[in-house]
Design a protein around this motif. Structure first.
Motif, PDB file in Angstrom:
ATOM      1  N   SER A  76       0.930  -1.120  -0.124  1.00 51.27           N
ATOM      2  CA  SER A  76      -0.107  -0.086  -0.086  1.00 51.27           C
ATOM      3  C   SER A  76       0.883   1.077  -0.003  1.00 51.27           C
ATOM      4  O   SER A  76       0.535   2.261  -0.642  1.00 51.27           O
ATOM      5  CB  SER A  76      -0.996  -0.014   1.224  1.00 51.27           C
ATOM      6  OG  SER A  76      -1.696  -1.123   1.214  1.00 51.27           O
ATOM      7  N   VAL A  80       0.916   4.074  -3.006  1.00 48.15           N
ATOM      8  CA  VAL A  80       0.873   5.453  -2.870  1.00 48.15           C
ATOM      9  C   VAL A  80       1.915   6.244  -3.278  1.00 48.15           C
ATOM     10  O   VAL A  80       1.844   7.357  -4.061  1.00 48.15           O
ATOM     11  CB  VAL A  80       0.636   5.890  -1.260  1.00 48.15           C
ATOM     12  CG1 VAL A  80       0.605   7.223  -1.197  1.00 48.15           C
ATOM     13  CG2 VAL A  80      -0.737   4.994  -0.676  1.00 48.15           C
ATOM     14  N   THR A  84       1.303   8.840  -6.487  1.00 43.26           N
ATOM     15  CA  THR A  84       1.645  10.194  -6.258  1.00 43.26           C
ATOM     16  C   THR A  84       2.523  10.777  -7.350  1.00 43.26           C
ATOM     17  O   THR A  84       2.400  11.865  -7.702  1.00 43.26           O
ATOM     18  CB  THR A  84       2.275  10.632  -4.829  1.00 43.26           C
ATOM     19  OG1 THR A  84       1.324   9.876  -3.802  1.00 43.26           O
ATOM     20  CG2 THR A  84       2.322  11.818  -4.833  1.00 43.26           C
ATOM     21  N   PHE A 134      -1.664  -0.628  -7.625  1.00 41.05           N
ATOM     22  CA  PHE A 134      -2.653   0.341  -7.008  1.00 41.05           C
ATOM     23  C   PHE A 134      -4.133  -0.246  -6.856  1.00 41.05           C
ATOM     24  O   PHE A 134      -4.713  -0.201  -6.008  1.00 41.05           O
ATOM     25  CB  PHE A 134      -2.647   1.748  -7.690  1.00 41.05           C
ATOM     26  CG  PHE A 134      -3.221   2.920  -6.794  1.00 41.05           C
ATOM     27  CD1 PHE A 134      -2.879   2.969  -5.661  1.00 41.05           C
ATOM     28  CD2 PHE A 134      -4.109   3.419  -7.238  1.00 41.05           C
ATOM     29  CE1 PHE A 134      -3.284   4.164  -4.921  1.00 41.05           C
ATOM     30  CE2 PHE A 134      -4.971   4.518  -6.422  1.00 41.05           C
ATOM     31  CZ  PHE A 134      -4.397   4.733  -5.259  1.00 41.05           C
ATOM     32  N   SER A 138      -5.958  -0.848  -3.550  1.00 41.69           N
ATOM     33  CA  SER A 138      -7.279   0.053  -3.293  1.00 41.69           C
ATOM     34  C   SER A 138      -8.524  -1.161  -2.845  1.00 41.69           C
ATOM     35  O   SER A 138      -9.280  -0.882  -2.180  1.00 41.69           O
ATOM     36  CB  SER A 138      -7.463   0.873  -4.426  1.00 41.69           C
ATOM     37  OG  SER A 138      -8.874   1.708  -4.231  1.00 41.69           O
ATOM     38  N   ALA A 191      -5.792   7.794  -2.496  1.00 35.24           N
ATOM     39  CA  ALA A 191      -4.418   7.554  -2.188  1.00 35.24           C
ATOM     40  C   ALA A 191      -4.288   7.619  -0.671  1.00 35.24           C
ATOM     41  O   ALA A 191      -3.402   6.782   0.108  1.00 35.24           O
ATOM     42  CB  ALA A 191      -3.169   8.007  -2.919  1.00 35.24           C
ATOM     43  N   ALA A 192      -4.643   8.852  -0.043  1.00 37.81           N
ATOM     44  CA  ALA A 192      -4.848   8.917   1.382  1.00 37.81           C
ATOM     45  C   ALA A 192      -5.312   7.822   2.181  1.00 37.81           C
ATOM     46  O   ALA A 192      -4.813   7.642   3.038  1.00 37.81           O
ATOM     47  CB  ALA A 192      -5.214  10.484   1.610  1.00 37.81           C
ATOM     48  N   VAL A 194      -5.927   4.783   1.136  1.00 39.21           N
ATOM     49  CA  VAL A 194      -4.998   3.838   0.873  1.00 39.21           C
ATOM     50  C   VAL A 194      -3.846   3.654   1.787  1.00 39.21           C
ATOM     51  O   VAL A 194      -3.550   2.582   2.401  1.00 39.21           O
ATOM     52  CB  VAL A 194      -4.601   3.479  -0.489  1.00 39.21           C
ATOM     53  CG1 VAL A 194      -3.578   2.412  -0.524  1.00 39.21           C
ATOM     54  CG2 VAL A 194      -5.684   3.282  -1.504  1.00 39.21           C
ATOM     55  N   LEU A 195      -3.339   4.798   1.959  1.00 37.63           N
ATOM     56  CA  LEU A 195      -2.166   4.956   3.010  1.00 37.63           C
ATOM     57  C   LEU A 195      -2.469   4.737   4.463  1.00 37.63           C
ATOM     58  O   LEU A 195      -1.727   4.139   4.967  1.00 37.63           O
ATOM     59  CB  LEU A 195      -1.460   6.481   2.764  1.00 37.63           C
ATOM     60  CG  LEU A 195      -0.269   6.689   3.490  1.00 37.63           C
ATOM     61  CD1 LEU A 195       1.152   5.927   2.976  1.00 37.63           C
ATOM     62  CD2 LEU A 195       0.156   8.241   3.499  1.00 37.63           C
ATOM     63  N   TRP A 250      -2.771  10.152   7.343  1.00 42.08           N
ATOM     64  CA  TRP A 250      -3.741  10.746   6.402  1.00 42.08           C
ATOM     65  C   TRP A 250      -3.778  12.175   6.318  1.00 42.08           C
ATOM     66  O   TRP A 250      -3.624  12.823   4.951  1.00 42.08           O
ATOM     67  CB  TRP A 250      -5.125  10.360   6.999  1.00 42.08           C
ATOM     68  CG  TRP A 250      -6.470  10.709   5.888  1.00 42.08           C
ATOM     69  CD1 TRP A 250      -6.636   9.977   4.954  1.00 42.08           C
ATOM     70  CD2 TRP A 250      -7.113  11.716   5.899  1.00 42.08           C
ATOM     71  NE1 TRP A 250      -7.491  10.271   4.061  1.00 42.08           N
ATOM     72  CE2 TRP A 250      -8.096  11.638   4.554  1.00 42.08           C
ATOM     73  CE3 TRP A 250      -7.303  12.628   6.677  1.00 42.08           C
ATOM     74  CZ2 TRP A 250      -9.208  12.488   4.316  1.00 42.08           C
ATOM     75  CZ3 TRP A 250      -8.348  13.716   6.188  1.00 42.08           C
ATOM     76  CH2 TRP A 250      -9.139  13.579   5.240  1.00 42.08           C
ATOM     77  N   TYR A 253      -0.442  13.551   4.725  1.00 41.76           N
ATOM     78  CA  TYR A 253      -0.077  13.193   3.246  1.00 41.76           C
ATOM     79  C   TYR A 253      -1.184  14.084   2.505  1.00 41.76           C
ATOM     80  O   TYR A 253      -0.707  14.635   1.411  1.00 41.76           O
ATOM     81  CB  TYR A 253      -0.501  11.829   2.843  1.00 41.76           C
ATOM     82  CG  TYR A 253      -0.538  11.608   1.435  1.00 41.76           C
ATOM     83  CD1 TYR A 253       0.664  11.229   0.622  1.00 41.76           C
ATOM     84  CD2 TYR A 253      -1.856  11.359   1.026  1.00 41.76           C
ATOM     85  CE1 TYR A 253       0.421  11.053  -0.680  1.00 41.76           C
ATOM     86  CE2 TYR A 253      -2.019  11.118  -0.408  1.00 41.76           C
ATOM     87  CZ  TYR A 253      -0.821  11.102  -1.188  1.00 41.76           C
ATOM     88  OH  TYR A 253      -0.868  10.633  -2.631  1.00 41.76           O
ATOM     89  N   THR A 257       0.091  17.179  -0.066  1.00 41.45           N
ATOM     90  CA  THR A 257       0.213  16.820  -1.635  1.00 41.45           C
ATOM     91  C   THR A 257      -1.016  17.481  -2.326  1.00 41.45           C
ATOM     92  O   THR A 257      -0.727  17.666  -3.409  1.00 41.45           O
ATOM     93  CB  THR A 257      -0.120  15.226  -1.240  1.00 41.45           C
ATOM     94  OG1 THR A 257       0.936  14.747  -0.462  1.00 41.45           O
ATOM     95  CG2 THR A 257       0.193  14.465  -2.833  1.00 41.45           C
TER      96      THR A 257
END
Length: 291
Positions: A76, A80, A84, A134, A138, A191-192, A194-195, A250, A253, A257
């Motif tokens: 994960s 990300v 990104t 990804f 996800s 992505a946030a 997923v992170l 979260w 990032y 970003t």
């Protein structure tokens, strides 16, 4: 499901545009003899991406619970980082993508069949492997016990293929700059999530502390099995009882970003329209022209 549809659409459309550019250039320059090696390279790239996805899905099932969580969390984080980099790279270079691919294709035409296969493979393969990773992370993060996340990805990819075909046929124009900006911004939000989910996996694998330190718990207000809880999880990877570490990463990032991604740059202010001139019919058209 929407988040996974967006991933399939965004990643699939990038690959579709690459394929359209390669094929249309060869057709317009009357080098149809080079189409077969190009399609071979594309097919190998797609096959590799599918194989990579199968290895991730079925290979992880043979691991212990903690090993699965450690693998899922680690991948994960990697996913990300890749997505990104991809959204920032595409935002800055999409307007020059056609010229770059044409240059590589001209060089490959001079080198022979093997170079053509390699050019197509590398152009599509990177997108394919990145998409597989990804998508897997996800879907794993937003899985609600149904086939919805996977169906969302497949629908997104199918839409991307249709849009790519329409680009090639000259039947569609879109503002490429705005499309990649809006979808890129939404992907940053995905992505946030997923992170944060990846860090939770690493906590469950005992790689990181703080699994029992909850930032808040609103499961009574937003039950995970409710329709709106499922919707929030599917779109934003929302968790009603995240740990302090999840909320922290979260925020750390997402805020910087997204701010950097949406900051005005030269590419964002360009017109960026996908334009497909048709001089001698659909077969002779160029797939994209960003200005």
């Amino acid at each position: 499901m929407f988040a996974n549809y967006l991933i399939g659409l965004r990643e699939g459309l990038e690959a579709s545009l690459v394929v359209c550019i390669l094929i249309a250039y060869l057709v317009k320059t009357d080098r149809r003899d080079a189409l077969k090696p190009i399609w071979i390279g594309i097919a190998v790239a797609v096959g590799l991406a599918l194989a990579f996805g199968c290895v991730l899905e079925f290979g992880s099932q043979e691991l212990t619970f903690k090993a699965q969580e450690a693998l899922g969390g680690s991948l994960s984080l990697i996913a990300v980082v890749l997505v990104t980099w991809m959204v920032f790279w595409m935002r800055r270079t999409a307007r020059h993508l056609k010229a770059e691919l044409h240059g590589k294709l001209d060089a490959a035409l001079q080198m022979g069949t093997g170079a053509l296969v390699a050019t197509a493979f590398l152009a599509v393969g990177r997108e394919g492997l990145e998409t597989s990773l990804f998508v897997w992370t996800s879907v794993r993060a937003s899985s609600d016990g149904t086939e919805g996340p996977l169906i969302g990805v497949l629908l997104g990819l199918a839409t991307a293929v249709v849009l790519g075909w329409l680009f090639y046929r000259g039947a569609l124009r879109i503002n490429l700059a705005k499309f990649f900006t809006w979808t890129g911004g939404m992907l940053v939000v995905v992505a946030a999530g997923v992170l944060a989910y990846g860090f939770h996996d690493l906590q469950e694998a005992d790689f990181l502390p703080g699994l029992t330190d909850k930032a808040f718990d609103i499961t009574g207000t937003i039950p995970p099995d409710s329709w709106y809880g499922t919707l929030l999880k599917g779109v934003f990877n929302f968790q009603p009882d995240p740990t302090v570490l999840q909320v922290t990463v979260w925020l750390l990032y997402l805020i910087p970003t997204l701010a950097l991604f949406l900051a005005p740059v030269g590419f964002a202010s360009g017109k960026g329209k996908v334009k497909i001139p048709d001089e001698q019919g659909a077969r002779g058209s160029e797939p994209t022209k960003a200005s």
